[in-house]
Design a protein around this motif. Sequence first.
Motif, mmCIF file in Angstrom:
data_model
loop_
_atom_site.group_PDB
_atom_site.id
_atom_site.type_symbol
_atom_site.label_atom_id
_atom_site.label_comp_id
_atom_site.label_asym_id
_atom_site.label_seq_id
_atom_site.Cartn_x
_atom_site.Cartn_y
_atom_site.Cartn_z
ATOM 1 N N ASN A 4 156.602 67.352 70.696
ATOM 2 C CA ASN A 4 157.758 66.770 69.991
ATOM 3 C C ASN A 4 157.644 65.253 69.903
ATOM 4 O O ASN A 4 157.212 64.595 70.849
ATOM 5 C CB ASN A 4 159.055 67.142 70.713
ATOM 6 N N ASP A 5 158.082 64.699 68.819
ATOM 7 C CA ASP A 5 158.043 63.249 68.615
ATOM 8 C C ASP A 5 158.962 62.497 69.566
ATOM 9 O O ASP A 5 158.751 61.312 69.833
ATOM 10 C CB ASP A 5 158.434 62.890 67.173
ATOM 11 N N ASN A 6 159.986 63.153 70.064
ATOM 12 C CA ASN A 6 160.954 62.491 70.940
ATOM 13 C C ASN A 6 160.572 62.565 72.419
ATOM 14 O O ASN A 6 161.377 62.271 73.307
ATOM 15 C CB ASN A 6 162.352 63.093 70.752
ATOM 16 N N PHE A 7 159.321 62.959 72.690
ATOM 17 C CA PHE A 7 158.855 63.105 74.081
ATOM 18 C C PHE A 7 157.822 62.047 74.436
ATOM 19 O O PHE A 7 156.903 61.767 73.656
ATOM 20 C CB PHE A 7 158.246 64.501 74.292
ATOM 21 N N LYS A 8 157.984 61.460 75.618
ATOM 22 C CA LYS A 8 157.012 60.494 76.119
ATOM 23 C C LYS A 8 156.636 60.852 77.546
ATOM 24 O O LYS A 8 157.498 61.149 78.378
ATOM 25 C CB LYS A 8 157.597 59.074 76.082
ATOM 26 N N PHE A 9 155.350 60.828 77.845
ATOM 27 C CA PHE A 9 154.845 61.142 79.178
ATOM 28 C C PHE A 9 154.368 59.866 79.864
ATOM 29 O O PHE A 9 153.662 59.053 79.264
ATOM 30 C CB PHE A 9 153.688 62.144 79.090
ATOM 31 N N ILE A 10 154.751 59.709 81.128
ATOM 32 C CA ILE A 10 154.290 58.565 81.927
ATOM 33 C C ILE A 10 153.665 59.099 83.211
ATOM 34 O O ILE A 10 154.321 59.811 83.981
ATOM 35 C CB ILE A 10 155.440 57.605 82.272
ATOM 36 N N LEU A 11 152.396 58.767 83.423
ATOM 37 C CA LEU A 11 151.717 59.151 84.657
ATOM 38 C C LEU A 11 151.940 58.038 85.675
ATOM 39 O O LEU A 11 151.558 56.887 85.443
ATOM 40 C CB LEU A 11 150.223 59.349 84.405
ATOM 41 N N GLY A 12 152.575 58.376 86.790
ATOM 42 C CA GLY A 12 152.819 57.342 87.782
ATOM 43 C C GLY A 12 153.666 57.832 88.941
ATOM 44 O O GLY A 12 154.222 58.936 88.916
ATOM 45 N N ASP A 13 153.764 56.987 89.960
ATOM 46 C CA ASP A 13 154.545 57.267 91.157
ATOM 47 C C ASP A 13 155.974 56.789 90.927
ATOM 48 O O ASP A 13 156.214 55.602 90.694
ATOM 49 C CB ASP A 13 153.923 56.532 92.345
ATOM 50 N N VAL A 14 156.929 57.675 91.025
ATOM 51 C CA VAL A 14 158.325 57.351 90.738
ATOM 52 C C VAL A 14 158.853 56.241 91.640
ATOM 53 O O VAL A 14 159.721 55.461 91.252
ATOM 54 C CB VAL A 14 159.203 58.612 90.859
ATOM 55 N N LEU A 15 158.302 56.135 92.853
ATOM 56 C CA LEU A 15 158.782 55.125 93.779
ATOM 57 C C LEU A 15 158.272 53.727 93.433
ATOM 58 O O LEU A 15 158.792 52.729 93.925
ATOM 59 C CB LEU A 15 158.382 55.478 95.222
ATOM 60 N N GLU A 16 157.254 53.661 92.586
ATOM 61 C CA GLU A 16 156.690 52.364 92.216
ATOM 62 C C GLU A 16 157.051 51.950 90.786
ATOM 63 O O GLU A 16 156.836 50.800 90.392
ATOM 64 C CB GLU A 16 155.158 52.402 92.363
ATOM 65 N N ILE A 17 157.596 52.862 90.033
ATOM 66 C CA ILE A 17 157.884 52.604 88.612
ATOM 67 C C ILE A 17 159.145 51.762 88.444
ATOM 68 O O ILE A 17 160.122 51.923 89.176
ATOM 69 C CB ILE A 17 157.997 53.942 87.854
ATOM 70 N N ASP A 18 159.111 50.868 87.463
ATOM 71 C CA ASP A 18 160.250 50.024 87.127
ATOM 72 C C ASP A 18 161.136 50.777 86.126
ATOM 73 O O ASP A 18 160.856 50.815 84.928
ATOM 74 C CB ASP A 18 159.747 48.704 86.523
ATOM 75 N N PHE A 19 162.205 51.374 86.625
ATOM 76 C CA PHE A 19 163.082 52.167 85.765
ATOM 77 C C PHE A 19 163.814 51.313 84.740
ATOM 78 O O PHE A 19 164.064 51.763 83.621
ATOM 79 C CB PHE A 19 164.087 52.950 86.612
ATOM 80 N N ASN A 20 164.165 50.107 85.122
ATOM 81 C CA ASN A 20 164.851 49.230 84.174
ATOM 82 C C ASN A 20 163.984 48.988 82.939
ATOM 83 O O ASN A 20 164.476 48.975 81.806
ATOM 84 C CB ASN A 20 165.202 47.899 84.836
ATOM 85 N N LYS A 21 162.687 48.816 83.177
ATOM 86 C CA LYS A 21 161.747 48.583 82.077
ATOM 87 C C LYS A 21 161.628 49.830 81.199
ATOM 88 O O LYS A 21 161.619 49.739 79.963
ATOM 89 C CB LYS A 21 160.377 48.199 82.632
ATOM 90 N N ILE A 22 161.543 50.993 81.839
ATOM 91 C CA ILE A 22 161.448 52.251 81.091
ATOM 92 C C ILE A 22 162.681 52.457 80.217
ATOM 93 O O ILE A 22 162.583 52.826 79.039
ATOM 94 C CB ILE A 22 161.265 53.447 82.056
ATOM 95 N N ILE A 23 163.838 52.199 80.788
ATOM 96 C CA ILE A 23 165.087 52.363 80.031
ATOM 97 C C ILE A 23 165.124 51.394 78.854
ATOM 98 O O ILE A 23 165.453 51.774 77.723
ATOM 99 C CB ILE A 23 166.296 52.153 80.965
ATOM 100 N N GLU A 24 164.769 50.151 79.124
ATOM 101 C CA GLU A 24 164.788 49.124 78.075
ATOM 102 C C GLU A 24 163.841 49.469 76.926
ATOM 103 O O GLU A 24 164.164 49.299 75.749
ATOM 104 C CB GLU A 24 164.397 47.768 78.679
ATOM 105 N N GLU A 25 162.654 49.985 77.268
ATOM 106 C CA GLU A 25 161.641 50.283 76.258
ATOM 107 C C GLU A 25 161.931 51.554 75.467
ATOM 108 O O GLU A 25 161.429 51.730 74.357
ATOM 109 C CB GLU A 25 160.263 50.399 76.923
#
Length: 268
Positions: A75-96
Amino acid sequence: MEIRAKKHFGQNFISDENLINKIVDTLGFDKDMLIIEIGPGTGALTQKLVNRFERVVAIEIDKDMEKILKAKITNDNFKFILGDVLEIDFNKIIEENKIYPKQKVALISNMPYYITGEILFKTLNLSKELTKAVFMMQKEVATRVCAKKGENNYNNLSVAAEFYADKKYEFTVKKAMFRPIPKVDSAIISLTFKNENLTKVDSDKKFVEFVRKLFNNRRKTILNNLTSITGDKTFAAEILTKANIQNNLRPEVISLAGFIEIYNNKQK
């Protein structure tokens, strides 16, 4: 190809269609939301999410799942991110990934049991950015998070969750619903963020840490635990008097409002 759950990632997969639908329904039916899924695994929940919501971002630490998910969900509305949830910047993900500035954002996860607390506190720290979170976790932990004052499981985690959100124990998920079958039952909880308490203290993070210290020894009275923090029993007693809290009470019978009063009187 058989997909084996990996113990070191705390993986347990669900495939029951009715259960999956029930979990997704807990998020609500606002199709315009941005959904962030933590630990999508083989994508049983993810497929339902992308079919219902405007945008879905899945964060997965297991490299083996990347190929599976990308092949299954195109689906076009799906994005996959490979990474450790404890190290990921959620604010950046939300903003992007927000399509428009005031878009509502929700988290959903079948939480790995070994990092449940870390994910939960990371979520609470994001409260200003979130509308809702729906989590599956061990039943014992879920009961603790949703506990109210005076209940056996009431602790600092219960207070922190209540400080940031309206919390609700949604339903129990029997262990037989998972593959492999875990040792204990799980539960779905929801957190609906309100943020009305943020203005009642000078620092939400300092407040949450303060409450954690007050629960350090559950067998001690609130006076003794507060004395351990202030280093002065007389001062601790004065704080409790101003907050209208009896010295001989234990932390597990004190309300969120009571803890806020104690914290604010200590700061003066």
